[in-house]
Scaffold this active site. Structure first.
Site, PDB file in Angstrom:
ATOM      1  N   GLY A  81       1.061  -1.451   0.099  1.00  0.00           N
ATOM      2  CA  GLY A  81      -0.146   0.221   0.251  1.00  0.00           C
ATOM      3  C   GLY A  81       0.694   1.212  -0.315  1.00  0.00           C
ATOM      4  N   GLY A  82       1.932   0.970   0.024  1.00  0.00           N
ATOM      5  CA  GLY A  82       2.731   2.610   0.505  1.00  0.00           C
ATOM      6  C   GLY A  82       3.000   2.559  -1.562  1.00  0.00           C
ATOM      7  N   GLY A  89      -2.784   1.927   9.286  1.00  0.00           N
ATOM      8  CA  GLY A  89      -1.676   0.476  10.076  1.00  0.00           C
ATOM      9  C   GLY A  89      -1.912  -1.056   9.031  1.00  0.00           C
ATOM     10  CG  HIS A  90       1.668  -3.888   9.477  1.00  0.00           C
ATOM     11  ND1 HIS A  90       1.849  -3.559   9.879  1.00  0.00           N
ATOM     12  CD2 HIS A  90       2.538  -2.074   8.990  1.00  0.00           C
ATOM     13  CE1 HIS A  90       2.733  -3.279  10.423  1.00  0.00           C
ATOM     14  NE2 HIS A  90       3.415  -2.767  10.039  1.00  0.00           N
ATOM     15  CE  LYS A 107      10.467  -0.335   5.889  1.00  0.00           C
ATOM     16  NZ  LYS A 107       8.831  -0.843   4.981  1.00  0.00           N
TER      17      LYS A 107
END
Length: 460
Positions: free
Chosen positions: A78-79, A183-184, A361
């Site tokens: 989803g990022g 959130g996941h 990241k």
């Protein structure tokens, strides 16, 4: 009854067509927030935890093969990679040889299907922002979809809440900023709400392996599947030893009150306990976010709780516009999927090597991944070629955003196989075939270029 803020949030979510169970889940956490719940886990309530290592576990080949044939794979996707200046799915980033994260994930799974004669469904949990790009990118892999199962399902969304009164924020300048993902931990709500949980069980699958799409080390490994199946555990997470780079991150512990394993995130740590959080000798293990769960056990737990697992609340304070600190402060109500480990009695942890934990990241991580620190074999699995992963710290003013980062490595990443560290301050562009050996630090007050074939070393 309920508060006006919760009524407004419910109406807003319903108007957007959000799944009713997701709305009820949000309402559950809203009430906790309203009553002052912070989700904090004090150091005084936990003890360090130990666990077996995968390297020490005997998993017969036939057990591993049988387990992987009853496994489905879910990738969290989803990022957008906004912290690196992207406005598309981060998994579309090129890793090497013209292959993106999505390309490598798809090829890893296709190879494993052939190796084990397994169906091994691959399903992506996308956000409304990543769905279209992801589906388009995967269209070239015609054999990837499994009959009767989708290639994707969508995570839910929820309103950001004004910190001052917990009302849903209104931001007409950019209405998309009024929303955030939960959130996941939303994985379980979305699996149930979309009906995918029931479909997987009906199709004969027994367990699911979940990991982040930006972690190419997270291959659906048959040995881990075999260990998990043999353990009889309803839920398990792969853990790695913490390193100095993990000092500020979350860790596993055992709750004194009931003996359950818990995952304490940084946002759940009191300021007074930050020193204990950073103690690598006390809290030795962190999560890879590679987790396994038994489908029947998950369905049972969700059914018993009316779809709300009751994961610990994470109260995330941000600005409406994350890139503008002058915009109003908001609270994002979040949960972590790994926190489900405390929901299930008999949950397990297994220590794995760092090769299964290669998250990207930042562009620092991306440079390491694109370098020769890793080889990508015919099975598309990352093979670490260096004795240790080098520490990379690139100047944020010039390398933080992917577009600027790429400009400064126009001929590809330097060789980092023999590097201990690379620190770059200032604006440096690297030519083809540059090698970094040992500990190297570059500084400049004006734009500089490292010539092709240069060997940068701590002795130079």
């Amino acid at each position: 009854m309920g508060s006006p803020g919760l009524h407004q949030a419910r109406d807003k979510m319903a108007a957007e067509g959000v799944d009713p169970v997701a709305i009820e889940t949000f309402a559950h956490y809203y009430r906790l927030l309203e009553h002052g719940e912070t989700g904090m886990i004090p150091e005084s309530t936990i003890d360090p935890v130990d666990m077996p290592a995968l390297a020490d576990v005997d998993v017969p080949e036939d057990v591993a093969a049988a387990a992987i044939r009853r496994t489905a794979v879910i990738k969290l996707n989803g990022g957008l990679g906004t912290s690196m200046g992207m406005d598309r799915a981060k998994s579309l980033l090129c890793v090497r040889r013209g292959l993106s994260f999505l390309d490598i994930i798809a090829r890893q799974v296709l190879h494993l299907r052939e190796q084990y004669d397994a169906t091994l469904p691959l399903i992506f949990m996308n956000s409304f922002r990543t769905s279209a790009d992801t589906v388009d990118a995967l269209a070239r892999y015609e054999s990837l979809p499994v009959e009767g199962l989708p290639l994707e399902f969508l995570q839910n969304k929820e309103p950001k809440l004004l910190a001052k009164d917990l009302s849903p924020v209104s931001w007409p300048k950019d209405p998309t900023l009024e929303w955030c993902p939960p959130g996941h931990g939303d994985l379980y709500t979305a699996l149930r709400g979309t009906g995918l949980l029931d479909r997987l069980i009906a199709a004969g699958y027994e367990r699911v392996f979940v990991s982040n799409s930006d972690n190419l080390g997270a291959v659906p490994d048959a040995r881990v599947a075999g260990w998990f199946a043999s353990s009889g555990a309803p839920f398990a997470i792969e853990a790695v030893r913490r390193t100095p780079s993990d000092r500020k991150g979350g860790h596993f512990a055992r709750r004194k009150g009931d003996g359950r394993i818990v995952l304490r995130e940084t946002a759940q740590t009191l300021d007074a306990d930050k020193e204990a959080l950073a103690d690598l000798d006390r809290h030795r293990f962190t999560s890879t976010n590679n987790l396994w769960f038994d489908l029947a056990a998950m369905k049972s737990a969700l059914d018993q709780r009316d779809g709300i697992l009751g994961l610990p609340l994470i109260r995330n304070v941000k600005n409406v516009d994350p890139g503008d600190t002058s915009t109003p402060e908001v609270i994002q109500v979040e949960t972590a999927m790994g926190a489900a480990i405390e929901v299930f009695e008999g949950s397990q942890l297994i220590e794995v090597t760092r090769e299964r934990f290669v998250p990207v990241k930042t562009t620092n991580d991306l440079l390491v991944l694109r370098s020769d620190v890793y080889d990508i074999g015919q099975d598309f699995v990352l093979d670490q070629t260096a004795d240790a992963i080098p520490f990379v710290d690139l100047d944020g003013d010039h390398y933080k955003l992917v577009g600027e980062f790429d400009k400064r490595f126009p001929e590809g990443a330097p060789s980092l196989r023999d590097a201990a560290s690379l620190t770059v301050e200032g604006d440096w562009t690297f030519g083809r075939g540059v090698r970094v050996v040992g500990e190297v630090s570059l500084e400049a007050s004006s734009a500089q270029r490292v010539a092709a074939e240069t060997v940068l070393s701590s002795d130079a």
